[in-house]
Design a protein around this motif. Sequence first.
Motif, PDB file in Angstrom:
ATOM      1  N   TYR A  95       4.687   3.066   3.030  1.00 13.42           N
ATOM      2  CA  TYR A  95       4.046   2.895   1.723  1.00 13.42           C
ATOM      3  C   TYR A  95       3.013   1.785   1.809  1.00 13.42           C
ATOM      4  CZ  TYR A  95       6.702  -1.416   0.882  1.00 13.42           C
ATOM      5  OH  TYR A  95       7.209  -2.679   0.967  1.00 13.42           O
ATOM      6  N   SER A  96       2.033   1.864   0.954  1.00 11.46           N
ATOM      7  CA  SER A  96       1.057   0.791   0.782  1.00 11.46           C
ATOM      8  C   SER A  96       0.992   0.468  -0.694  1.00 11.46           C
ATOM      9  CB  SER A  96      -0.321   1.222   1.300  1.00 11.46           C
ATOM     10  OG  SER A  96      -1.311   0.275   0.934  1.00 11.46           O
ATOM     11  N   SER A  97       1.109  -0.800  -1.014  1.00 14.97           N
ATOM     12  CA  SER A  97       1.063  -1.202  -2.423  1.00 14.97           C
ATOM     13  C   SER A  97      -0.344  -1.115  -2.995  1.00 14.97           C
ATOM     14  CB  SER A  97       1.592  -2.631  -2.580  1.00 14.97           C
ATOM     15  OG  SER A  97       0.757  -3.544  -1.868  1.00 14.97           O
ATOM     16  N   ASN A  98      -1.333  -0.921  -2.132  1.00 17.57           N
ATOM     17  CA  ASN A  98      -2.735  -0.821  -2.573  1.00 17.57           C
ATOM     18  C   ASN A  98      -3.434   0.216  -1.686  1.00 17.57           C
ATOM     19  OD1 ASN A  98      -5.352  -1.175  -3.458  1.00 17.57           O
ATOM     20  ND2 ASN A  98      -5.266  -3.412  -3.437  1.00 17.57           N
ATOM     21  N   GLU A  99      -3.261   1.493  -2.035  1.00 16.77           N
ATOM     22  CA  GLU A  99      -3.814   2.584  -1.232  1.00 16.77           C
ATOM     23  C   GLU A  99      -5.336   2.554  -1.192  1.00 16.77           C
ATOM     24  OE1 GLU A  99      -2.660   4.968   0.621  1.00 16.77           O
ATOM     25  OE2 GLU A  99      -0.491   4.894   0.309  1.00 16.77           O
ATOM     26  N   ASP A 100      -5.964   2.072  -2.261  1.00 20.34           N
ATOM     27  CA  ASP A 100      -7.424   1.987  -2.272  1.00 20.34           C
ATOM     28  C   ASP A 100      -7.934   1.010  -1.216  1.00 20.34           C
ATOM     29  OD1 ASP A 100      -7.584   3.787  -4.330  1.00 20.34           O
ATOM     30  OD2 ASP A 100      -7.656   2.257  -5.899  1.00 20.34           O
ATOM     31  N   LEU A 101      -7.147   0.005  -0.904  1.00 15.74           N
ATOM     32  CA  LEU A 101      -7.538  -1.001   0.076  1.00 15.74           C
ATOM     33  C   LEU A 101      -7.143  -0.579   1.491  1.00 15.74           C
ATOM     34  CD1 LEU A 101      -8.737  -3.888   0.433  1.00 15.74           C
ATOM     35  CD2 LEU A 101      -6.365  -4.727   0.305  1.00 15.74           C
ATOM     36  N   VAL A 102      -5.866  -0.255   1.683  1.00  9.52           N
ATOM     37  CA  VAL A 102      -5.340   0.130   2.999  1.00  9.52           C
ATOM     38  C   VAL A 102      -4.334   1.257   2.810  1.00  9.52           C
ATOM     39  CG1 VAL A 102      -4.135  -0.634   5.080  1.00  9.52           C
ATOM     40  CG2 VAL A 102      -5.574  -2.247   3.824  1.00  9.52           C
ATOM     41  N   SER A 103      -4.497   2.327   3.568  1.00  7.69           N
ATOM     42  CA  SER A 103      -3.495   3.399   3.592  1.00  7.69           C
ATOM     43  C   SER A 103      -2.731   3.325   4.903  1.00  7.69           C
ATOM     44  CB  SER A 103      -4.155   4.769   3.422  1.00  7.69           C
ATOM     45  OG  SER A 103      -5.205   4.953   4.352  1.00  7.69           O
ATOM     46  N   GLU A 122      -4.952  -8.379   4.269  1.00  4.85           N
ATOM     47  CA  GLU A 122      -6.138  -8.584   3.447  1.00  4.85           C
ATOM     48  C   GLU A 122      -7.361  -8.212   4.285  1.00  4.85           C
ATOM     49  OE1 GLU A 122      -8.578 -12.276   1.269  1.00  4.85           O
ATOM     50  OE2 GLU A 122      -6.492 -12.540   1.946  1.00  4.85           O
ATOM     51  N   VAL A 123      -8.284  -7.443   3.736  1.00  6.18           N
ATOM     52  CA  VAL A 123      -9.441  -6.937   4.475  1.00  6.18           C
ATOM     53  C   VAL A 123     -10.669  -7.777   4.137  1.00  6.18           C
ATOM     54  CG1 VAL A 123     -10.866  -4.931   5.015  1.00  6.18           C
ATOM     55  CG2 VAL A 123      -8.464  -4.613   4.366  1.00  6.18           C
ATOM     56  N   THR A 124     -11.260  -8.395   5.156  1.00  2.00           N
ATOM     57  CA  THR A 124     -12.450  -9.227   4.938  1.00  2.00           C
ATOM     58  C   THR A 124     -13.737  -8.542   5.391  1.00  2.00           C
ATOM     59  OG1 THR A 124     -12.054 -10.320   7.062  1.00  2.00           O
ATOM     60  CG2 THR A 124     -11.135 -11.364   5.093  1.00  2.00           C
ATOM     61  N   ALA A 125     -13.645  -7.549   6.278  1.00  2.00           N
ATOM     62  CA  ALA A 125     -14.842  -6.820   6.735  1.00  2.00           C
ATOM     63  C   ALA A 125     -14.412  -5.488   7.328  1.00  2.00           C
ATOM     64  CB  ALA A 125     -15.627  -7.635   7.762  1.00  2.00           C
ATOM     65  N   LEU A 126     -15.214  -4.461   7.103  1.00  2.00           N
ATOM     66  CA  LEU A 126     -14.953  -3.144   7.669  1.00  2.00           C
ATOM     67  C   LEU A 126     -15.752  -2.958   8.952  1.00  2.00           C
ATOM     68  CD1 LEU A 126     -15.040  -0.814   4.521  1.00  2.00           C
ATOM     69  CD2 LEU A 126     -13.032  -1.695   5.718  1.00  2.00           C
ATOM     70  N   ALA A 127     -15.196  -2.207   9.873  1.00  2.00           N
ATOM     71  CA  ALA A 127     -15.922  -1.874  11.099  1.00  2.00           C
ATOM     72  C   ALA A 127     -17.054  -0.908  10.760  1.00  2.00           C
ATOM     73  CB  ALA A 127     -14.977  -1.239  12.111  1.00  2.00           C
ATOM     74  N   ARG A 279     -11.573  -0.257   2.210  1.00  2.00           N
ATOM     75  CA  ARG A 279     -12.631  -1.085   1.612  1.00  2.00           C
ATOM     76  C   ARG A 279     -12.290  -2.542   1.842  1.00  2.00           C
ATOM     77  NH1 ARG A 279     -10.773  -3.513  -2.996  1.00  2.00           N
ATOM     78  NH2 ARG A 279      -9.130  -2.448  -4.195  1.00  2.00           N
ATOM     79  N   ILE A 280     -13.239  -3.408   1.488  1.00  2.00           N
ATOM     80  CA  ILE A 280     -13.039  -4.853   1.601  1.00  2.00           C
ATOM     81  C   ILE A 280     -12.317  -5.367   0.353  1.00  2.00           C
ATOM     82  CG2 ILE A 280     -14.250  -7.074   1.784  1.00  2.00           C
ATOM     83  CD1 ILE A 280     -16.501  -5.623   3.220  1.00  2.00           C
ATOM     84  N   SER A 281     -11.482  -6.357   0.539  1.00  2.00           N
ATOM     85  CA  SER A 281     -10.810  -6.982  -0.610  1.00  2.00           C
ATOM     86  C   SER A 281     -11.853  -7.547  -1.563  1.00  2.00           C
ATOM     87  CB  SER A 281      -9.870  -8.094  -0.133  1.00  2.00           C
ATOM     88  OG  SER A 281      -8.868  -7.579   0.723  1.00  2.00           O
ATOM     89  N   GLN A 282     -11.768  -7.182  -2.822  1.00  2.00           N
ATOM     90  CA  GLN A 282     -12.792  -7.559  -3.790  1.00  2.00           C
ATOM     91  C   GLN A 282     -12.665  -9.001  -4.243  1.00  2.00           C
ATOM     92  OE1 GLN A 282     -12.404  -4.569  -6.839  1.00  2.00           O
ATOM     93  NE2 GLN A 282     -13.448  -2.992  -5.620  1.00  2.00           N
ATOM     94  N   THR A 283     -11.473  -9.522  -4.205  1.00  2.00           N
ATOM     95  CA  THR A 283     -11.253 -10.917  -4.576  1.00  2.00           C
ATOM     96  C   THR A 283     -10.440 -11.591  -3.481  1.00  2.00           C
ATOM     97  OG1 THR A 283      -9.229 -10.356  -5.808  1.00  2.00           O
ATOM     98  CG2 THR A 283     -11.304 -10.401  -7.044  1.00  2.00           C
ATOM     99  N   GLU A 284     -10.587 -12.885  -3.369  1.00  2.00           N
ATOM    100  CA  GLU A 284      -9.824 -13.623  -2.370  1.00  2.00           C
ATOM    101  C   GLU A 284      -8.334 -13.512  -2.668  1.00  2.00           C
ATOM    102  OE1 GLU A 284      -9.479 -18.136  -0.490  1.00  2.00           O
ATOM    103  OE2 GLU A 284     -10.994 -17.655  -2.026  1.00  2.00           O
TER     104      GLU A 284
END
Length: 435
Positions: A95-103, A122-127, A279-284
Amino acid sequence: MAYNAALNTVYNYYLTTYAPKGTSQYDTHKKSELRNIYNSIVKLNKESPLYLMDTSRETREFAVGLKENARLLRNTIASLGGLDEDEMFNKKAAYSSNEDLVSASFIGETPDDGSIPSFNIEVTALASNQVNLGAFLPSDEKITLSPDAYSFDITINDLSYEFQYNIHEGETNRDLQERLSRLITNADIGVTADILEDEKGNSSLRLTSASSGLKDHKDYIFHVTDDKTSKKSGTVDYLGLAFMSRMPSNAEFILNGEPRSASSNHFTIDKKFELTLNRISQTEGESAEIGLKTDLDSLTENIGNLVNGYNSFIKAASEYLDLHPKSRKLLNEMTNMSRLYQPSLEQLGFEFKTDGQLSLNDSHFKQSVLNDEGHQQISSIRDFTNSVLRKTNQISLNPMEYVDKTIVAYKNPGHNFVAPYVTSNYSGMLFNSYC
């Protein structure tokens, strides 16, 4: 050896052109499994009558597509825990608690104590992949390069590929861009090409790498040049193909507070979880918690994947009805097989549709499984799945069963011998046509 290599080329051509793409770990087999397949082929050929086959192009596409769709359904079943009845549907789901961010999906083995800790990411940059954007040239204007044989090289993964082509008198910039776009993309070297247009009637040839990220301390994935090419140079400068409009970059993320990087947005963690950064995390501090679902949720997801795989197979077989009426035979066989289990499956939340497909009510299914009666009825799903598995094996072994053919003669019962006829028609018609 040469024949086997040629036949491999033929099959791969039809597979990539007409059938679903991709292989998985479930396409590997033990020696005992291959021996059983061989014995089954021998027995099938020994009992088979003599046929005259329809060897049209449409029939070839149908046979390859049918075999490959059966393989995909079998692999779907295998991915749910295994092909043995004791292991079937036992695969854990992530499971992912935030599918929009990481699946996430679970690909590892569960320890006996079931202890696999969750983690935060936490995602700071996408490849990103590399993009070379050529110069925008007037589409309808004639090429200023002189007519001749030209070539240039694309170097990727330390391998150089030379592309040769001719420029003819009177050709336009768009003609050359379209020709090179097809040439590069069809070469399948890990670089694709397409054409961009602007509002002024200009067009540009764009090259894009299939892979992303930086490797081996290089700041590029591919390189385009015609400095040392075998034919006339000049195309790279004329079209501007060497200009890198976007450099490749790695994915950057924070895993449990520790900075990490990856060359792709799709990677594994500890050989247990397969993650996709969306996607990248929108907020810190925006992150996703990744872990294992409960047994009931995992079971529900596995059954849902089974239903999706079954429906995909039925849908694919239905697409051939107009050109291959015998595909109706396959659909009837699948429908009649599923109807045997309809009463017990409907009690678990399955719905049987008129087109042969299935649907599953998740809440109804979970409630049924929680009941004591539901634990007994779950065996009916395994029985149904085993029936589907046997049918996919039959189709994979002999897709020619569903191809239009005329019986010429029956073999003498009790006095027949092994003759590689039926299954050789499947491979033989592809090879003969390819030649």
